[in-house]
Design a protein around this motif. Structure first.
Motif: not given
Ligand SMILES: Cc1cc2nc3c(=O)[nH]c(=O)nc-3n(C[C@H](O)[C@H](O)[C@H](O)COP(=O)(O)O)c2cc1C
Length: 207
Positions: A91-120
């Motif tokens: 999803f992070i890869g698709l977002t970066a590609k679609t919105q033409q941004i660097n995946p590293d810029d949204i890595k924090g968002f990805g890590d946040f989601m991973k922590s949310v779902f990791g505890s479920r």
């Protein structure tokens, strides 16, 4: 808009002769694709079951409800039961590609989601994904109504048996809700029944 919501009803008897055109079907699929979801993760798949033999098998585990075989199309919504870090990375890869941004810029968002779902738990993930799928179901029902296409949303089926018939075991997805899509039969008595709905005041409270 409201007129089409009054026009639609949960169709019990479909006209077996009338098929939804490919163009209209594409529009309905697009309405599902454009449906919002929490975080934008779209954690579900939709199976468009066209195989008549499979539809017969599904009917036998849907309390024999005729819509399963008689409707033009049958969509089965299947929730993603196990949202993995791979899904989030995709999803992070698709977002970066679609919105033409660097995946590293949204890595924090990805890590946040991973922590949310990791505890479920798996059950919590399934329930969350299923809720997202129901939003798409609502969008499908309303879009179809606007187009003069009938839909019967349905939960009256054996989820486990559906998973078996559709070969979903070990796929990471499982069935949650279905939609029979097509055109009402002129002889479907259900279309003439007045809608049973609560009064606005019972449902809404201004605070
Ligand atoms: C999630 C969901 C599951 C439903 N399951 C079934 C079903 O299995 N069979 C059926 O005939 N109708 C089913 N219905 C239709 C409801 O009974 C119907 O929408 C409700 O009574 C309101 O009537 P209306 O849709 O005709 O306005 C379902 C509706 C929803 C939203």
């Amino acid at each position: 808009m409201i007129e089409s919501l009054k026009w639609r009803y949960a169709t019990k008897k479909f006209d077996t002769e009338k098929k939804v055109s490919e163009a209209d079907l594409a529009t309905l699929k697009e309405a599902i694709r454009l449906t919002p979801s929490s975080y934008g993760l779209q954690p579900y798949k939709v199976f468009d079951v066209v195989n008549a033999n499979i539809r017969e098998q599904l009917k036998s585990v849907s309390f024999g409800q005729p819509q399963i075989t008689d409707a033009s199309n049958l969509f089965v919504f299947a929730a993603n039961d196990d949202l993995t870090t791979e899904h989030i990375d995709a999803f992070i890869g698709l977002t970066a590609k679609t919105q033409q941004i660097n995946p590293d810029d949204i890595k924090g968002f990805g890590d946040f989601m991973k922590s949310v779902f990791g505890s479920r738990t798996a059950a919590e993930k399934h329930n969350w994904s299923a809720r997202q799928a129901y939003i798409a179901l609502g969008n499908l029902v309303n879009t179809a109504a606007n187009m003069g296409i009938d839909v019967c949303p349905m939960e009256g089926f054996d989820n486990q048996k559906y998973n078996e018939v559709l070969g979903l075991k070990d796929s990471g997805f499982s069935s949650v809700v279905i939609a029979a899509i097509g055109y009402r039969s002129e002889t479907d008595e259900a279309q003439f029944k007045p809608k049973v709905r609560k009064q606005l005041g019972e449902m809404f409270q201004t605070i």
